[in-house]
Scaffold this motif. Structure first.
Motif, mmCIF file in Angstrom:
data_model
loop_
_atom_site.group_PDB
_atom_site.id
_atom_site.type_symbol
_atom_site.label_atom_id
_atom_site.label_comp_id
_atom_site.label_asym_id
_atom_site.label_seq_id
_atom_site.Cartn_x
_atom_site.Cartn_y
_atom_site.Cartn_z
ATOM 1 N N UNK A 182 -61.980 2.807 -7.332
ATOM 2 C CA UNK A 182 -63.303 3.375 -7.088
ATOM 3 C C UNK A 182 -63.490 4.515 -8.076
ATOM 4 N N UNK A 183 -64.673 4.549 -8.677
ATOM 5 C CA UNK A 183 -64.940 5.618 -9.632
ATOM 6 C C UNK A 183 -66.443 5.770 -9.799
ATOM 7 N N UNK A 197 -58.327 5.612 -5.305
ATOM 8 C CA UNK A 197 -57.892 4.349 -4.724
ATOM 9 C C UNK A 197 -57.488 3.320 -5.759
ATOM 10 N N UNK A 198 -56.751 3.737 -6.761
ATOM 11 C CA UNK A 198 -56.364 2.836 -7.857
ATOM 12 C C UNK A 198 -55.399 1.755 -7.382
ATOM 13 N N UNK A 202 -64.508 -0.628 -9.449
ATOM 14 C CA UNK A 202 -64.622 -1.162 -10.804
ATOM 15 C C UNK A 202 -63.332 -1.868 -11.163
ATOM 16 N N UNK A 203 -63.465 -2.983 -11.859
ATOM 17 C CA UNK A 203 -62.304 -3.806 -12.209
ATOM 18 C C UNK A 203 -62.106 -3.830 -13.716
ATOM 19 N N UNK A 204 -60.853 -3.958 -14.102
ATOM 20 C CA UNK A 204 -60.481 -3.994 -15.507
ATOM 21 C C UNK A 204 -60.617 -5.402 -16.075
ATOM 22 N N UNK A 249 -54.762 1.379 -21.701
ATOM 23 C CA UNK A 249 -55.704 2.398 -21.267
ATOM 24 C C UNK A 249 -55.614 2.535 -19.767
ATOM 25 N N UNK A 250 -56.537 3.292 -19.193
ATOM 26 C CA UNK A 250 -56.544 3.482 -17.742
ATOM 27 C C UNK A 250 -57.400 2.415 -17.076
ATOM 28 N N UNK A 251 -58.706 2.487 -17.246
ATOM 29 C CA UNK A 251 -59.681 1.591 -16.632
ATOM 30 C C UNK A 251 -60.929 1.654 -17.492
#
Length: 176
Positions: free
Chosen positions: A90-91, A101-102, A13-15, A30-32
């Protein structure tokens, strides 16, 4: 990690791009984005997330009742920028605890391009952990840890979260 029967692999997933301008005085990281936000293409889109109510309380405005584009416009007009500390990861689902895997942003280079920046606020523990790791302790810029606006973070009441979020108000006053 082995998948259980019927379990789908975590998706990458992308921000979103940042919502900032040259007058940004407080950057909220924020985080993601969660799944609801990614589906809608909007920061903090999940109805259970109190972000728009909390930041609206700081500004004395009802942001939740406004269209998304107007919310971002009002934040920028009042000196608040938004972004995330994680570029992609990945989430499975939306919980920060499931992030794997950030790929982190280059926050140091980014904040150096914000000439009016007075403070950075981290929305939640994961954002603070990754953000502080990248930025280190700074003498020139306060780093503020805020309780997560996520509805999944229920350890604090909405009123307690609101009181903590008011810490960013002092950094928003126009320069004299």
């Amino acid at each position: 990690m082995a998948l259980r029967l019927g379990q789908m692999p975590a998706q990458r997933k992308a921000a979103f791009p940042p919502s900032v301008d040259a007058d940004t005085r407080v950057l909220i990281l924020g985080s993601l984005p969660g799944d609801a936000s990614i589906r809608q293409g909007e920061y903090y889109a999940h109805r259970g997330n109190a972000f728009w109510t909390l930041v609206g309380d700081v500004l004395g405005e009802d942001l939740r009742g406004q269209p998304y584009a107007m919310r971002l416009k009002r934040l920028r007009a009042r000196g608040i920028g938004l972004w995330d500390v994680i570029e992609s990861a990945e989430r499975e689902g939306s919980l920060d605890g499931s992030i794997r895997g950030a790929e982190l942003r280059d926050l140091g280079a980014f904040v150096a391009r914000l000439p009016a920046l007075r403070a950075i606020a981290f929305n939640g523990k994961t954002a603070g952990l990754h953000g502080r790791r990248q930025l280190g302790e700074r003498q020139d810029l306060p780093l503020i840890d805020l309780p997560s606006s996520s509805g999944a973070y229920a350890s604090l009441s909405r009123d307690a979260k609101r009181a903590a979020w008011m810490a960013i108000a002092d950094h928003l006053a126009a320069a004299s």
